[in-house]
Every structure is written in C-alpha cells, then in structure tokens.
Design a protein around this motif. Structure first.
Motif, mmCIF file in Angstrom:
data_model
loop_
_atom_site.group_PDB
_atom_site.id
_atom_site.type_symbol
_atom_site.label_atom_id
_atom_site.label_comp_id
_atom_site.label_asym_id
_atom_site.label_seq_id
_atom_site.Cartn_x
_atom_site.Cartn_y
_atom_site.Cartn_z
ATOM 1 N N ASP A 6 5.859 12.604 4.735
ATOM 2 C CA ASP A 6 4.551 12.186 5.241
ATOM 3 C C ASP A 6 4.787 11.391 6.515
ATOM 4 O OD1 ASP A 6 2.144 10.728 5.765
ATOM 5 O OD2 ASP A 6 1.506 11.107 3.707
ATOM 6 N N VAL A 7 4.473 11.980 7.664
ATOM 7 C CA VAL A 7 4.817 11.362 8.951
ATOM 8 C C VAL A 7 4.150 10.012 9.127
ATOM 9 C CG1 VAL A 7 4.749 11.647 11.450
ATOM 10 C CG2 VAL A 7 5.200 13.616 9.994
ATOM 11 N N GLY A 8 2.846 9.941 8.819
ATOM 12 C CA GLY A 8 2.136 8.677 8.992
ATOM 13 C C GLY A 8 2.727 7.561 8.161
ATOM 14 N N VAL A 9 2.990 7.841 6.888
ATOM 15 C CA VAL A 9 3.582 6.836 5.994
ATOM 16 C C VAL A 9 4.965 6.435 6.494
ATOM 17 C CG1 VAL A 9 4.500 6.459 3.675
ATOM 18 C CG2 VAL A 9 2.265 7.527 3.972
ATOM 19 N N GLU A 10 5.750 7.408 6.949
ATOM 20 C CA GLU A 10 7.099 7.139 7.434
ATOM 21 C C GLU A 10 7.079 6.232 8.665
ATOM 22 O OE1 GLU A 10 11.106 7.070 8.296
ATOM 23 O OE2 GLU A 10 10.211 7.913 6.485
ATOM 24 N N ILE A 11 6.256 6.567 9.648
ATOM 25 C CA ILE A 11 6.259 5.805 10.900
ATOM 26 C C ILE A 11 5.662 4.419 10.703
ATOM 27 C CG2 ILE A 11 5.357 5.715 13.247
ATOM 28 C CD1 ILE A 11 5.604 8.728 13.392
ATOM 29 N N ILE A 12 4.511 4.349 10.045
ATOM 30 C CA ILE A 12 3.895 3.030 9.819
ATOM 31 C C ILE A 12 4.806 2.162 8.962
ATOM 32 C CG2 ILE A 12 1.945 1.843 8.738
ATOM 33 C CD1 ILE A 12 0.200 4.233 9.567
ATOM 34 N N GLY A 13 5.484 2.778 7.995
ATOM 35 C CA GLY A 13 6.395 2.028 7.135
ATOM 36 C C GLY A 13 7.603 1.485 7.872
ATOM 37 N N ARG A 14 7.979 2.129 8.977
ATOM 38 C CA ARG A 14 9.131 1.658 9.758
ATOM 39 C C ARG A 14 8.772 0.516 10.701
ATOM 40 N NH1 ARG A 14 13.701 5.401 10.047
ATOM 41 N NH2 ARG A 14 14.400 4.082 11.764
ATOM 42 N N MET A 15 7.496 0.318 10.959
ATOM 43 C CA MET A 15 7.084 -0.679 11.933
ATOM 44 C C MET A 15 7.378 -2.091 11.430
ATOM 45 S SD MET A 15 3.391 -1.067 13.855
ATOM 46 C CE MET A 15 2.486 -1.291 12.324
ATOM 47 N N ALA A 16 8.105 -2.851 12.230
ATOM 48 C CA ALA A 16 8.430 -4.226 11.847
ATOM 49 C C ALA A 16 7.164 -5.077 11.800
ATOM 50 C CB ALA A 16 9.422 -4.823 12.845
ATOM 51 N N CYS A 17 7.160 -6.059 10.920
ATOM 52 C CA CYS A 17 6.031 -6.987 10.816
ATOM 53 C C CYS A 17 6.141 -8.005 11.950
ATOM 54 C CB CYS A 17 6.047 -7.685 9.463
ATOM 55 S SG CYS A 17 4.666 -8.810 9.215
ATOM 56 N N LEU B 21 0.815 -1.211 0.000
ATOM 57 C CA LEU B 21 0.000 0.000 0.000
ATOM 58 C C LEU B 21 0.851 1.264 0.000
ATOM 59 C CD1 LEU B 21 -2.717 -1.094 2.595
ATOM 60 C CD2 LEU B 21 -2.795 -1.266 0.105
ATOM 61 N N GLY B 22 2.153 1.098 -0.180
ATOM 62 C CA GLY B 22 3.032 2.258 -0.268
ATOM 63 C C GLY B 22 3.614 2.725 1.041
ATOM 64 N N PHE B 23 3.460 1.928 2.121
ATOM 65 C CA PHE B 23 4.045 2.306 3.397
ATOM 66 C C PHE B 23 5.505 1.853 3.431
ATOM 67 C CE2 PHE B 23 -0.472 2.247 4.400
ATOM 68 C CZ PHE B 23 -0.610 3.413 5.130
ATOM 69 N N GLU B 24 6.375 2.791 3.188
ATOM 70 C CA GLU B 24 7.814 2.511 3.144
ATOM 71 C C GLU B 24 8.529 3.440 4.123
ATOM 72 O OE1 GLU B 24 9.547 0.321 1.485
ATOM 73 O OE2 GLU B 24 8.318 -0.368 -0.191
ATOM 74 N N GLY B 25 9.202 2.874 5.105
ATOM 75 C CA GLY B 25 9.972 3.680 6.031
ATOM 76 C C GLY B 25 11.201 4.245 5.355
ATOM 77 N N GLY B 26 11.383 5.558 5.442
ATOM 78 C CA GLY B 26 12.518 6.200 4.802
ATOM 79 C C GLY B 26 13.674 6.404 5.756
ATOM 80 N N ALA B 27 14.408 7.464 5.529
ATOM 81 C CA ALA B 27 15.615 7.718 6.307
ATOM 82 C C ALA B 27 15.391 8.761 7.394
ATOM 83 C CB ALA B 27 16.729 8.183 5.379
ATOM 84 N N ALA B 28 14.134 9.070 7.702
ATOM 85 C CA ALA B 28 13.849 10.073 8.727
ATOM 86 C C ALA B 28 14.394 9.624 10.083
ATOM 87 C CB ALA B 28 12.349 10.317 8.821
ATOM 88 N N GLU B 29 14.868 10.586 10.853
ATOM 89 C CA GLU B 29 15.389 10.311 12.181
ATOM 90 C C GLU B 29 14.566 11.053 13.222
ATOM 91 O OE1 GLU B 29 17.651 8.165 12.837
ATOM 92 O OE2 GLU B 29 18.137 7.707 10.737
ATOM 93 N N VAL B 30 14.822 10.733 14.491
ATOM 94 C CA VAL B 30 14.106 11.373 15.590
ATOM 95 C C VAL B 30 15.094 12.078 16.495
ATOM 96 C CG1 VAL B 30 12.535 11.060 17.531
ATOM 97 C CG2 VAL B 30 12.334 9.578 15.518
ATOM 98 N N PHE C 120 10.649 -0.038 15.637
ATOM 99 C CA PHE C 120 10.652 0.998 14.610
ATOM 100 C C PHE C 120 12.072 1.360 14.151
ATOM 101 C CE2 PHE C 120 6.571 1.333 16.572
ATOM 102 C CZ PHE C 120 5.705 1.709 15.555
ATOM 103 N N GLY C 121 13.060 0.614 14.605
ATOM 104 C CA GLY C 121 14.419 0.839 14.158
ATOM 105 C C GLY C 121 15.057 2.103 14.688
ATOM 106 N N TRP C 122 14.681 2.500 15.925
ATOM 107 C CA TRP C 122 15.183 3.742 16.498
ATOM 108 C C TRP C 122 16.130 3.510 17.669
ATOM 109 C CZ3 TRP C 122 9.556 5.805 16.404
ATOM 110 C CH2 TRP C 122 9.306 6.403 15.162
ATOM 111 N N MET C 123 16.764 2.351 17.707
ATOM 112 C CA MET C 123 17.673 2.069 18.817
ATOM 113 C C MET C 123 19.125 2.309 18.442
ATOM 114 S SD MET C 123 16.161 1.474 21.577
ATOM 115 C CE MET C 123 17.491 0.804 22.545
ATOM 116 N N GLY C 124 19.385 2.894 17.256
ATOM 117 C CA GLY C 124 20.766 3.224 16.877
ATOM 118 C C GLY C 124 21.543 2.042 16.351
#
Length: 330
Positions: free
Chosen positions: A109-120, A56-65, A326-330
């Motif tokens: 697109d924040v929603g697409v970015e965050i949902i796309g980063r979520m592991a299955c 559906l096009g949900f792809e996590g990009g290179a955005a950081e927090v 979500f891949g935010w542990m470095g």
C-alpha cells in the motif's frame, strides 16, 4: 495535519466535497496549485486526534525507491527563459520547480508505506498529507500560508536558503536578502488594505540541514474575511509565485512547472478548519505519488542576481532534506 509539536488531526473518508467551508465542524482544504478544484473543501466522515500515525496503522516498511537521475537540461532551459524575461522587464522573479522521480518497490500500500516512513517533525514544521486511493502527497513544510482566528491573521515571509553550516555567510548574502525582501514587501502590500499589518524583523529559521530567512507578519483585519478570499489573495505566495503576479506571469509559471513535471499539488495551499480556527500551509518539502511512481519536487526563487549552478545546488539540498525525513538518504 499537525501543527508543530501538537497532535495529529486525521480525517477519514468517505469525504464530502463542497465549494465553501462549512459553518461548523472540521474540514480540510485541498486544492492544486492553480486552484482549479471547484469544490476544494473536503469534509471527513470521521475525525481523530492521535499522538502518532502508528496508532492508525501507518507503518513504514522495507520498500525502497529506484530513483531516476535528474538531468539539468530542462531546468537550465527554463532558467534561461526566466532570465530573458527578467532582462526584458516582464518579471522581477519567478520560481521554477524541478522534480526527482522514482519507482517504489516492495510496497503493498503506497500511501501507508510513504506516510508511515515520514518522521514526526516538531516546530517549526507543519506535517500534512492527503491520500485518495492510489494517489496522494505528504510532507513537513516550514511555510505557513496563513492562520485565521476571527479577525486575527498570521502569515510569514519565508525565502532565502542555505546549508546550516553556511549560516554566517548566508546572513550577509545580498542575493538571498534581496529575494527575501521581495517576498516580505509584497506580502505586506497585499495585506495593508485589509488590516493593520505588523511586520517582524528578518530572522533565520533553523530547519536542521537548512536555514531560511523568516519574517513574521501579523494582521488585525478591518472586517471579517472569507477563507477562500484570503487564499486567493495570498496564493501563490511571493516565495512560490512570480513577481509581479499577473494572469500572464502566472500562466508562464504554470507552463514552466508542467514542462519540468512538477506535481500539481506542490506549493498549493493545504488547510484545516477545526474549532473555528483555520490554518493553511504551503505544501512544499514533501513526496507525491501516483501508484508506484513517486516524485520529490523542489523550487527556487530566480531573480536577476541568480546563477544557474547555485540554484541547481539549492534544489538538490532541498530534495535531500525531504529524502532524509523519509529515510531515503542511504
């Protein structure tokens, strides 16, 4: 929404909001923790089943927090107030929530970015999410509020937390066992007057980084019950709410959550009605966003035996488990 190892069922808008569930078709139940939405049933214009959200096009990009350091002062004050209330006999337990906040950078697109980063995530997790313009939330929760198929209801007690490598000590930890028993016994009491209850044994649920105590509870209802009625009976679960659950103790919990900047949908029921079966989860272990501002909340059960340093550590462990998804542990 996805149940364990099943497929994602995705609703696309525009959504029609209703006060009651439709008699047929597919609908999502989306409400806040205080159940303040008078029309929580959201009926999608289109429903899709997919194996992967990438379809559906949900792809996590290179955005950081850019995370803000979470200070313990506010939580420590609330913890002390809960302890004082326990000492006066006003409550036996409550569940404060602390949220780590940050700013997302580099996302179109924040929603697409965050949902796309979520592991299955597979079983025992339930994947859930909701996006409404620039606001939303998503995550993978291990906690089922209830599943309802005709007069067969399934729920669970899920309380008590430890690191996976501490499971042997956790298995005999008196404080964690007492906290779990508070939850299990309260659920059985809430359901015994509406059906025949079968309580399973206390087991350990392995979530990878963390382990929890888990007790399965099955109910054969004496008569059909409405989904809204069951939601109000069971939410908040004893794992997320106060004990005893009264107007006053719920009001106190809401005030503590507000002071600690807890997102309004954290711990709320989120459900899916599809093919006559309703499944509602407890919306924990997730990320909440409003524009570029994101939040990772976590809660902990505080009883008389709780200690501040241990609860603060538990909150950190839960947040880290979410960040890793979500891949935010470095």
């Amino acid at each position: 929404m996805k149940d364990g190892d099943g497929r994602y069922l995705v609703g696309l808008g525009p959504f029609r909001s209703c006060a009651e569930a439709p008699e047929s078709g597919t609908a999502f139940y989306c409400n806040d923790f205080t159940l303040s939405d008078p029309e929580p049933w959201k009926i999608p214009a289109e429903v899709l089943e997919v194996d992967s959200l990438k379809e559906l096009g949900f792809e996590g990009g290179a955005a950081e927090v850019d995370w803000s350091e979470l200070q313990p002062d506010g939580f420590a004050k609330v913890f002390a107030e809960i302890n004082e209330a326990i000492g006066r006999g006003v409550i036996e337990k409550s569940v404060p929530v602390a949220a780590e906040c940050g700013m997302l950078t580099g996302a179109a697109d924040v929603g697409v970015e965050i949902i796309g980063r979520m592991a299955c995530l597979g079983a025992p997790f339930y994947s859930y999410g909701w996006c409404d313009g620039a606001r939303g939330f998503c995550g993978g929760t291990p906690e089922l509020l209830f599943a309802l198929d005709a007069c067969r209801l399934k729920t669970m007690a899920l309380a008590g937390t430890a690191k996976a490598d501490e499971r042997d000590v956790f298995a005999v930890d008196g404080k964690e066992i007492r906290e779990h028993e508070f939850v299990a016994q309260t659920l059985v009491a809430k359901l015994s007057d509406i059906g025949d209850v079968t309580r399973g044994g206390r087991e350990m649920m392995d979530l990878g980084q963390l382990v929890h105590f888990h007790t399965a509870i099955d109910v054969e209802l004496f008569a059909p019950r409405g989904m809204d009625d069951l939601i109000r009976r069971l939410h908040p679960t004893p794992a997320l709410g106060p004990l005893p659950r009264t107007v006053d103790t719920l009001r106190s919990l809401a005030e503590w959550r507000d002071r600690l900047h807890c997102p309004s949908h954290f711990g709320a029921p989120f459900g899916l009605l599809h093919d006559g079966v309703f499944c509602s989860v407890v919306a924990i272990r997730g990320v909440h966003w409003d524009g570029l501002n994101i939040s990772v909340p976590a809660g902990c059960g505080v009883i008389e035996a709780s200690r501040l340093v241990n609860e603060w550590r538990e909150l950190r462990l839960k947040r880290e488990a979410v960040k890793s998804v979500f891949g935010w542990m470095g």
